[in-house]
Design an enzyme around this catalytic site. Sequence first.
Site, PDB file in Angstrom:
ATOM      1  NE  ARG A 174      -3.115  -3.799  -1.019  1.00 10.21           N
ATOM      2  CZ  ARG A 174      -2.545  -4.592  -0.215  1.00 10.21           C
ATOM      3  NH1 ARG A 174      -1.361  -4.872  -0.073  1.00 10.21           N
ATOM      4  NH2 ARG A 174      -3.362  -5.432   0.714  1.00 10.21           N
TER       5      ARG A 174
ATOM      6  CE  LYS B 291      -6.654  -0.602   4.292  1.00 12.49           C
ATOM      7  NZ  LYS B 291      -7.866  -0.375   3.761  1.00 12.49           N
TER       8      LYS B 291
ATOM      9  CG  HIS C 132      -6.617  -8.786   1.525  1.00 12.08           C
ATOM     10  ND1 HIS C 132      -7.001  -9.105   0.432  1.00 12.08           N
ATOM     11  CD2 HIS C 132      -6.497  -7.340   1.531  1.00 12.08           C
ATOM     12  CE1 HIS C 132      -6.882  -8.039  -0.551  1.00 12.08           C
ATOM     13  NE2 HIS C 132      -6.671  -7.217   0.117  1.00 12.08           N
TER      14      HIS C 132
ATOM     15  NE  ARG D 132      -3.767  -1.929   2.744  1.00 10.86           N
ATOM     16  CZ  ARG D 132      -3.275  -3.292   3.250  1.00 10.86           C
ATOM     17  NH1 ARG D 132      -2.228  -3.428   3.921  1.00 10.86           N
ATOM     18  NH2 ARG D 132      -4.155  -4.144   3.421  1.00 10.86           N
TER      19      ARG D 132
ATOM     20  CG  HIS E 109      -4.980   0.807  -3.398  1.00 11.28           C
ATOM     21  ND1 HIS E 109      -4.199   0.545  -2.301  1.00 11.28           N
ATOM     22  CD2 HIS E 109      -5.933  -0.266  -3.330  1.00 11.28           C
ATOM     23  CE1 HIS E 109      -4.607  -0.360  -1.485  1.00 11.28           C
ATOM     24  NE2 HIS E 109      -5.732  -0.979  -2.344  1.00 11.28           N
TER      25      HIS E 109
END
Length: 296
Positions: A243, A171, A266, A140, A240
Amino acid sequence: MQHARVQQRLSPRTLAIYTDGLVRLQGLLAEASLDGRTLSLAHARRLAAQLHREGLAPKSIALLLSVWRSCYRWLGLQGRVALNPFDGLKAPKAPKPLPKALGVDDAVQLASHVPDEIADSRLEARDRAMVELLYGAGLRAAELIGLDAQASAHAAGWVDRQAGEVHVLGKGGKRRSTPLGRAAAEALGDWLAVRGQLAAPGEPALFVGARGHRVAGSVLRTMLKTRAVSAGMPAHVHPHMLRHSFASHLLQSSGDLRAVQELLGHAHITTTQVYTQLDHQHLARIYDAAHPRAKK
């Protein structure tokens, strides 16, 4: 917000979204003369309907409801409210657009592109290394910018060139490692050879701007857009998108959805499954172009 920042360890961007969402809720409560401590499910539905009347997109409404739901969940744990009026309240359904990815040839062309005019060879080395890491490691933009030149307890991320790994803080404060490809390693080596000429004394950032400090997200986006135009890309390219291209191309080649999930960081496989639709589009294009019966 202190709980979200310290205990949930949300990113600065997410914290800003939470702040805006709670300010929005305060305004709506004031307009309707409602007490947030005694908000009912009917009141919550009225607030959601108000957002819809204001013309907000379903995705924006869903985001606000998520913020409000999270806030009331915390208030409930603190014993300040008797119920969470936003539990089970859903935004209008919206079509899910597929992420835009470059074709393999376009992505490789962008990564290997050398501009005709180079104002500063040091910044050109930096830009090429950033593009290679975005596409080669699927980072990211925030993860790329957050990389430090040296590993440390305080570093959000770093590159271990000897082990051939990129360590990032993704994240939700989750750390992950992705392989460092050959092209990215070479580009990174070229940048590190000249980084000391630009970096300010004591600056920990791996990628620095012309003034010697950590490169800004706006600089990264502008650089990538300019570089894509120079390379003759057919579409607007943003960080992005590289990505998405990383994930799509890896899935096309390997077919290993679980591995792509791990590399992207993820939390849920359902987030990664969108790339199987991109892969199907790739197969459909090949069929349309090659099969005798594909076209009338």
